[in-house]
Design a protein around this motif. Sequence first.
Motif, PDB file in Angstrom:
ATOM      1  N   UNK A   1       2.747  -3.016  -9.744  1.00  0.00           N
ATOM      2  CA  UNK A   1       4.090  -3.371  -9.278  1.00  0.00           C
ATOM      3  C   UNK A   1       5.076  -2.300  -9.729  1.00  0.00           C
ATOM      4  N   UNK A   2       5.815  -1.747  -8.788  1.00  0.00           N
ATOM      5  CA  UNK A   2       6.794  -0.707  -9.132  1.00  0.00           C
ATOM      6  C   UNK A   2       8.193  -1.164  -8.741  1.00  0.00           C
ATOM      7  N   UNK A   3       9.198  -0.556  -9.364  1.00  0.00           N
ATOM      8  CA  UNK A   3      10.602  -0.871  -9.058  1.00  0.00           C
ATOM      9  C   UNK A   3      11.296   0.414  -8.610  1.00  0.00           C
ATOM     10  N   UNK A   4      12.432   0.306  -7.894  1.00  0.00           N
ATOM     11  CA  UNK A   4      13.094   1.506  -7.384  1.00  0.00           C
ATOM     12  C   UNK A   4      13.409   2.519  -8.489  1.00  0.00           C
TER      13      UNK A   4
ATOM     14  N   UNK B   1       0.622 -11.856  -2.855  1.00  0.00           N
ATOM     15  CA  UNK B   1       0.139 -10.756  -3.702  1.00  0.00           C
ATOM     16  C   UNK B   1      -0.920 -11.211  -4.700  1.00  0.00           C
ATOM     17  N   UNK B   2      -1.633 -12.315  -4.389  1.00  0.00           N
ATOM     18  CA  UNK B   2      -2.750 -12.724  -5.228  1.00  0.00           C
ATOM     19  C   UNK B   2      -4.048 -12.408  -4.496  1.00  0.00           C
TER      20      UNK B   2
ATOM     21  N   UNK C   1      11.242   4.351 -10.026  1.00  0.00           N
ATOM     22  CA  UNK C   1      10.123   4.555 -10.946  1.00  0.00           C
ATOM     23  C   UNK C   1       9.287   5.762 -10.528  1.00  0.00           C
TER      24      UNK C   1
ATOM     25  N   UNK D   1      10.995   3.703  -3.957  1.00  0.00           N
ATOM     26  CA  UNK D   1      12.359   3.358  -3.527  1.00  0.00           C
ATOM     27  C   UNK D   1      12.541   1.860  -3.341  1.00  0.00           C
ATOM     28  N   UNK D   2      11.449   1.101  -3.417  1.00  0.00           N
ATOM     29  CA  UNK D   2      11.556  -0.349  -3.255  1.00  0.00           C
ATOM     30  C   UNK D   2      10.722  -1.067  -4.321  1.00  0.00           C
ATOM     31  N   UNK D   3      10.974  -2.362  -4.472  1.00  0.00           N
ATOM     32  CA  UNK D   3      10.098  -3.184  -5.307  1.00  0.00           C
ATOM     33  C   UNK D   3       8.846  -3.457  -4.491  1.00  0.00           C
TER      34      UNK D   3
ATOM     35  N   UNK E   1       7.678  -5.916  -1.107  1.00  0.00           N
ATOM     36  CA  UNK E   1       7.492  -7.360  -1.272  1.00  0.00           C
ATOM     37  C   UNK E   1       8.636  -8.133  -0.639  1.00  0.00           C
TER      38      UNK E   1
ATOM     39  N   UNK F   1       4.106  -3.063  -4.276  1.00  0.00           N
ATOM     40  CA  UNK F   1       2.824  -2.729  -4.872  1.00  0.00           C
ATOM     41  C   UNK F   1       2.417  -1.335  -4.419  1.00  0.00           C
TER      42      UNK F   1
END
Lengths: 231, 240
Positions: free
Chosen positions: A9-12, A210-211, A14, A37-39, A54, A41
Amino acid sequence: MLHIQNRELVVPGQLIAEGGYRVHEGAFREGEQVYASVVGLADLRGQDIQIIPLQGRYIPKRGDVVIGVVVDSHYSGWILDMDSPYTGNLFVSDLLQRKVDLVREDINQYLSMGDVVVAKVKDVDERMRVQLEAGEPGMGRVEGGKLVKVSPTKVPRVIGRKGSMLNTLQDVGECRLRVGQNGRIMIWGRDPRMINAVVEALLMIEREAHTSGLTDRVHLMLEKIKSEGGE
Amino acid sequence: MKKPEKLIVDGKRLDGRTPDELRPLKIEAGILERADGSASVELGANKVLAAVYGPREMHPRHLQQPDTAVLRCRYNMAPFSVDERKRPGPDRRSVEISKVTREALEPVLFLELYPRSAIDVFIEVLQADAGTRTAGITAAAVALADAGVPMRDMISSVAVGKIDDTRVLDLTKDEDNWGTTDMPIAMMPRKKLITLLQMDGHFAKEEFGQALDLAFKGCEQIYGAQRQALRDKYAIKKGE
């Protein structure tokens, strides 16, 4: 060099990687560095970097199949709402796949306000004006069925790898589904109870997108409802 | 409250903090069901909500920009957010704050990806204790990320000031009232670029530099909390 794991999981903002990677949606390059650039995967495949968002609205892309609702008509066609910041324009000739003499023919016989239409994005220009077409088999005005809305970012999950999730829904749910890239889904079936079960399954997919192992859980859930039978 | 003799006693402030300490911070993402993205920020006694809608079709149509999305911000204080009831509706102060908030957020957004559309940000201050504009910007940045709007970086925001001749981080209402200087700052934490800087009061040249360093330090902590808030929203679901 990569700075994160696949599926992380990444955030803008990062840092994802440094070096000559190919950058796709959800990420951007600044010199040597690639940032998210977005929240979402991270989807890392060799030299390709993409972030699966997401959250977010549907942005029309050429070739997408969408489900629209007629909100306005004009001299030579209709305006369709696609649950997106942009509306789509569908000309009569792109619906009927033939030349139409607008003086002789009344086009209101083909579509009216509120009609649900399965269409394909023919073209999107740089000002995001969208041209639709609905000539292919299975496209055009929708008759009967149930319309469900899920988040457009969850559509790939509804379809599944090579359509596995969609096949489960259709086979076990005894329904026929049409999935629009804009998150609208049409369901046709005989048994109203199974239609409702498929709707439940779709909501479950949206919640737990996302599971892992989701297709199996959907399968189990539908089988259970099916075996319980109607009372 | 009467003006206290001293605002800093034995290196501790009125509320017991050291000069370089933030108030207790709590950020939560995705708290509103109907908005595309949302966040709440609690910074000490401050309580701020931010909601983001869009990108969506721009109305009125004549405000559409053919090549880019338009960011619209509204900063609003609830009538019950302050001691004396605030008359509802926009006033000179909140119109200005809406404008500087928009300008603080705009540089990180990829607005050119959504021509002809609008992105609306609503910031509601439920409880105020100085530093609501910075808390609002912090919340709005998280809400924008939560809405899935592509961003180059986050925006973290904090105020610094001077009380009793000492540079302090994150002033409270009393410190703001009786202190000499209040300087809200918003910045992109990754690149250390400042997108908002206002100042009420005075700083000597070297004091300004020290205050800026303090603000950078504060923003770093806020940035961490913002990232954690976005992660937490999905981490809970993962455990289900």
